[in-house]
Design a protein around this motif. Structure first.
Motif, PDB file in Angstrom:
ATOM      1  N   ASP A  35      -3.202 -16.167  -5.391  1.00 21.94           N
ATOM      2  CA  ASP A  35      -2.466 -17.309  -4.842  1.00 21.94           C
ATOM      3  C   ASP A  35      -1.098 -16.895  -4.308  1.00 21.94           C
ATOM      4  O   ASP A  35      -0.718 -17.239  -3.182  1.00 21.94           O
ATOM      5  N   VAL A  36      -0.345 -16.128  -5.104  1.00 20.75           N
ATOM      6  CA  VAL A  36       0.989 -15.736  -4.652  1.00 20.75           C
ATOM      7  C   VAL A  36       0.901 -14.759  -3.481  1.00 20.75           C
ATOM      8  O   VAL A  36       1.721 -14.796  -2.550  1.00 20.75           O
ATOM      9  N   LEU A  37      -0.103 -13.884  -3.480  1.00 25.86           N
ATOM     10  CA  LEU A  37      -0.267 -12.947  -2.367  1.00 25.86           C
ATOM     11  C   LEU A  37      -0.620 -13.692  -1.082  1.00 25.86           C
ATOM     12  O   LEU A  37      -0.100 -13.371   0.000  1.00 25.86           O
ATOM     13  N   ARG A  38      -1.499 -14.687  -1.181  1.00 31.34           N
ATOM     14  CA  ARG A  38      -1.883 -15.440   0.015  1.00 31.34           C
ATOM     15  C   ARG A  38      -0.736 -16.302   0.532  1.00 31.34           C
ATOM     16  O   ARG A  38      -0.552 -16.442   1.744  1.00 31.34           O
ATOM     17  N   THR A  54       3.278 -15.351 -12.044  1.00 30.75           N
ATOM     18  CA  THR A  54       2.640 -14.069 -11.742  1.00 30.75           C
ATOM     19  C   THR A  54       2.560 -13.191 -12.984  1.00 30.75           C
ATOM     20  O   THR A  54       1.557 -12.501 -13.215  1.00 30.75           O
ATOM     21  N   VAL A  55       3.607 -13.207 -13.812  1.00 27.44           N
ATOM     22  CA  VAL A  55       3.576 -12.448 -15.072  1.00 27.44           C
ATOM     23  C   VAL A  55       2.447 -12.959 -15.957  1.00 27.44           C
ATOM     24  O   VAL A  55       1.672 -12.173 -16.534  1.00 27.44           O
ATOM     25  N   ARG A  56       2.331 -14.279 -16.054  1.00 25.92           N
ATOM     26  CA  ARG A  56       1.261 -14.848 -16.880  1.00 25.92           C
ATOM     27  C   ARG A  56      -0.116 -14.465 -16.329  1.00 25.92           C
ATOM     28  O   ARG A  56      -1.048 -14.169 -17.102  1.00 25.92           O
ATOM     29  N   ALA A  57      -0.248 -14.471 -14.996  1.00 23.96           N
ATOM     30  CA  ALA A  57      -1.527 -14.114 -14.388  1.00 23.96           C
ATOM     31  C   ALA A  57      -1.877 -12.653 -14.652  1.00 23.96           C
ATOM     32  O   ALA A  57      -3.031 -12.316 -14.945  1.00 23.96           O
ATOM     33  N   LEU A  58      -0.881 -11.789 -14.565  1.00 24.01           N
ATOM     34  CA  LEU A  58      -1.131 -10.362 -14.820  1.00 24.01           C
ATOM     35  C   LEU A  58      -1.495 -10.124 -16.287  1.00 24.01           C
ATOM     36  O   LEU A  58      -2.361  -9.286 -16.594  1.00 24.01           O
TER      37      LEU A  58
END
Length: 361
Positions: A269-272, A245-249
């Motif tokens: 993806d992580v939210l879903r 998630t850090v990398r995605a942000l």
């Protein structure tokens, strides 16, 4: 069951004693701190006088690290016909008991899935376990009479018995209890040195996430020390998600459109997956999760206002399935969120408006 001995008069032990005493069982109380046992007795949980003869059931309600030694000592004295503990970890204490060579037929490990952020006898209530799962971990050696005594305890506390393997229980509570405590504490720790202006913006979301962070650290060190491996396994998975998630942000900060698109996909993806997991959490009374509609009502912070809302909802023939209250910052007012069946939402909204309540869309 006519008689019981509760060893350890903290929140869980005293709550169990209150439930038993309230249903006619003669309960004896003991604790390494006699003052705590006297407090529990003064609350009506039983007597701090020792039993004159063996009791039907001994309930050991001490921290996990002390369960094996406490149980072994009680069993050596023959103080009861059956013995159980209520610690939140089951596999380790059972193996330690086996190593001590005690009679395992007289013992069953249990864990009531209920608690509070507060500890001690003054936080105890007789209804703490009502409607909550109470895990039983019998083995092939467990005597039928001991299992029946444990089931009777669960029934008298009005809890719901759930039979599990001890190690499967430990993996389960690592996921649904122990890891959430650490995650809540980690989020709350971000607030410790945060700017006061930021803290004043705290709303219901941060209150929900950090509620259990108010728990006693000493109690949780005892619990986590007894179940470190399974908790570390769950946290490793969380850490992997955090890293992704850090990398995605970071990618969302890029000037490259492809990287931003990739970052958005990672966050989504992580939210879903979170949506999917949340849908598996049991709903009201342990049934499948239900979808409710929210009717939000502005309310002043005065005595009787909540009672008036509930009375008006009852007059409209609407059942309130759940309720949340969000307090306004710096004002003696708040927002009450009433969760109802979707078909009942317009009926409730119309009835409350008719009675002068201000609703928020």
């Amino acid at each position: 069951m006519r008689t019981a001995l509760v060893i350890g008069t903290g929140l869980i032990g005293t709550s169990a004693a209150l439930a038993l005493a309230g249903r006619g069982v003669t309960v004896h109380l003991t604790d390494h701190d006699p003052a705590q046992a006297r407090t529990a007795a003064a609350l009506g949980a039983g007597t701090d006088e020792p039993p004159e003869a063996p009791v039907d059931l001994a309930v050991v309600a001490v921290p996990p690290a002390h369960v094996p030694a406490t149980l072994a000592e009680a069993m050596r004295t023959g103080i009861a016909r059956g013995y159980l503990d209520v610690a939140s970890v089951k596999g380790g204490p059972r193996r330690e008991l086996e190593a001590l060579g005690v009679d395992m037929s007289a013992y069953i490990g249990t864990h009531p899935m209920s608690g509070k952020e507060r500890s001690g006898p003054l936080a105890a209530t007789a209804d703490l376990f009502e409607g909550r799962p109470w895990v039983l971990t019998p083995t092939r050696e467990t005597d039928t009479e001991v299992l029946n005594l444990a089931l009777e305890l669960v029934a008298l506390c009005r809890a719901v018995p759930v039979v599990m393997d001890a190690d499967a229980h430990d993996r389960a509570v690592a996921l649904v209890s122990h890891t959430p405590q650490l995650i809540s504490s980690m989020v709350a720790a971000r607030l410790a040195d945060a700017d006061e202006t930021a803290v004043r913006l705290c709303g219901q979301g941060i209150r929900d996430v950090t509620r259990i962070a108010a728990s006693d650290p000493r109690m949780w060190i005892d619990i986590l020390s007894a179940n470190p491996g399974p908790v570390a396994d769950v946290l490793a998975g969380v850490a992997a998600d955090l890293g992704e998630t850090v990398r995605a942000l970071r990618a969302l900060q890029s000037s490259d459109e492809d990287k931003r698109r990739e970052g958005a996909g990672g966050v989504e993806d992580v939210l879903r997956r979170g949506n999917t997991g949340r849908e598996r959490v049991p709903g009201k009374h342990g049934a499948a999760p239900a979808v409710y509609e929210t009717v939000a009502v502005l309310i002043s912070d005065r005595p009787g206002e909540l009672a008036r809302i509930f009375a008006d909802a009852g007059s409209a023939g609407v059942n309130i399935e759940d309720v949340r209250i969000e307090h306004a910052t710096g004002q003696q007012a708040g927002l009450v969120q009433l969760m109802v069946e979707p078909s009942a939402a317009p009926v409730l909204a119309a009835a409350l408006r008719e009675r002068g309540w201000a609703l928020r869309q």
